[in-house]
Write a protein that holds these residues in place. Structure first.
Motif, short mmCIF file in Angstrom:
data_model
loop_
_atom_site.label_atom_id
_atom_site.label_comp_id
_atom_site.label_asym_id
_atom_site.label_seq_id
_atom_site.Cartn_x
_atom_site.Cartn_y
_atom_site.Cartn_z
N ARG A 59 26.76 146.25 -18.46
CA ARG A 59 26.32 144.34 -17.44
C ARG A 59 27.11 143.21 -18.12
N VAL A 60 26.94 142.02 -16.97
CA VAL A 60 27.59 141.49 -17.21
C VAL A 60 26.40 140.05 -17.99
N LEU A 61 27.07 139.12 -18.36
CA LEU A 61 26.07 137.28 -18.79
C LEU A 61 27.51 137.09 -17.52
N THR A 62 27.09 135.19 -17.52
CA THR A 62 26.97 135.33 -16.44
C THR A 62 26.74 133.61 -16.04
N ASP A 63 27.93 132.50 -15.42
CA ASP A 63 26.97 131.57 -15.06
C ASP A 63 27.45 131.73 -13.41
N TYR A 64 28.15 132.44 -13.30
CA TYR A 64 28.39 132.77 -11.59
C TYR A 64 29.73 131.63 -11.32
N GLN A 66 32.09 129.47 -13.73
CA GLN A 66 33.19 129.63 -14.94
C GLN A 66 33.39 130.56 -15.68
N PHE A 67 32.46 131.33 -16.12
CA PHE A 67 32.28 132.43 -17.29
C PHE A 67 31.15 133.85 -16.78
N ALA A 68 32.04 134.44 -17.89
CA ALA A 68 31.64 136.40 -18.17
C ALA A 68 31.48 136.82 -18.99
N TYR A 69 30.43 137.59 -19.31
CA TYR A 69 30.29 138.09 -20.49
C TYR A 69 30.66 139.84 -19.69
N VAL A 70 31.48 140.36 -20.03
CA VAL A 70 31.19 142.24 -19.58
C VAL A 70 29.98 143.56 -21.39
N MET A 71 29.65 143.22 -21.05
CA MET A 71 29.08 143.66 -22.78
C MET A 71 28.53 145.14 -21.63
N HIS A 95 33.27 142.47 -7.78
CA HIS A 95 31.81 142.04 -6.78
C HIS A 95 31.85 141.07 -6.61
N GLU A 96 31.41 140.21 -5.23
CA GLU A 96 31.31 139.45 -4.87
C GLU A 96 31.00 137.97 -5.27
N THR A 97 30.20 138.17 -6.10
CA THR A 97 29.63 137.53 -7.10
C THR A 97 29.82 136.89 -7.91
N LEU A 98 31.14 137.74 -7.90
CA LEU A 98 31.96 137.16 -9.58
C LEU A 98 33.51 136.86 -9.12
N GLN A 99 33.74 136.56 -8.51
CA GLN A 99 34.85 135.53 -7.13
C GLN A 99 35.03 134.80 -7.86
N ASN A 100 34.22 133.76 -8.10
CA ASN A 100 34.70 132.15 -8.62
C ASN A 100 34.85 132.10 -10.52
N VAL A 101 34.80 133.31 -11.01
CA VAL A 101 34.78 133.44 -11.92
C VAL A 101 36.23 133.30 -13.39
N LYS A 102 36.79 131.27 -13.86
CA LYS A 102 37.79 131.56 -14.54
C LYS A 102 38.07 132.62 -15.97
N ILE A 103 37.12 132.40 -16.33
CA ILE A 103 37.43 133.20 -17.77
C ILE A 103 36.15 134.40 -17.95
N TRP A 104 36.88 135.77 -18.61
CA TRP A 104 36.03 136.60 -18.46
C TRP A 104 36.24 137.49 -20.25
N ARG A 105 35.35 137.33 -20.72
CA ARG A 105 35.47 137.47 -22.03
C ARG A 105 34.56 139.37 -22.62
N LEU A 106 35.40 139.97 -23.02
CA LEU A 106 34.33 141.61 -24.04
C LEU A 106 35.05 141.78 -25.38
N ALA A 107 34.76 142.67 -25.86
CA ALA A 107 34.73 142.93 -27.56
C ALA A 107 35.03 144.52 -27.20
N SER A 108 35.58 145.07 -27.91
CA SER A 108 35.83 146.72 -27.36
C SER A 108 36.39 147.08 -29.02
N LEU A 109 35.84 148.00 -30.33
CA LEU A 109 36.61 148.77 -30.68
C LEU A 109 38.05 149.42 -30.50
N ASP A 110 37.06 150.19 -29.53
CA ASP A 110 37.82 151.97 -29.20
C ASP A 110 38.00 152.04 -27.69
N ALA A 111 38.12 150.85 -26.63
CA ALA A 111 39.02 150.99 -25.22
C ALA A 111 39.49 149.88 -24.63
#
Length: 134
Positions: A59-64, A66-71, A95-111
């Protein structure tokens, strides 16, 4: 390798399957099914399917704009190691709805290796990041 189907159609999501995996993960241990439903309701969700069977989720939390956080990215254990997670991440980033996103973030220990394959790097300025845990 079978060809997976990726969908953002929330009506296809198997809440029991998602909750079973997520509630046993290191990042969301003991998350309730009710909380998982709230998370799904308020996120752009991606299901991964082989035929009618769901084998993965993200899942992605986003404002579509500027920013998206992958979870909550996962592929069921018996389907891991087949490239499905990489395909899922490529699908999300394209994904077409996320093409304007400039900053992507996520957190991962193992991947981290997976995410590096699609362009993620360590934070350039981690000292500027803050958090509030409740």
């Amino acid at each position: 390798m079978k060809t997976p189907i990726f969908s953002t159609n929330k009506s296809l999501l198997d809440l029991n399957f998602i909750h079973e995996f997520i509630s046993n993960s290191y990042w969301a241990k003991d998350r309730t099914k009710e909380t998982m439903q709230v998370c799904i309701d308020n996120s752009l969700c991606f299901g991964v399917y082989l035929g009618e069977k769901q084998i993965g989720f993200a899942r992605v939390l986003t404002d579509y704009g500027q920013f998206a956080y992958v979870m909550d990215v996962f592929i069921a254990p018996n389907f891991q190691g087949k490239g499905y997670a990489l395909e899922l991440m490529q699908f999300i980033l394209a994904h077409e709805t996320l093409q304007n996103v400039k900053i992507w973030r996520l957190a991962s220990l193992d991947a981290r290796g997976l995410y590096e394959k699609v362009g993620f790097t360590a934070l350039a300025n981690p000292e500027t990041m803050m958090e509030l845990l409740k």
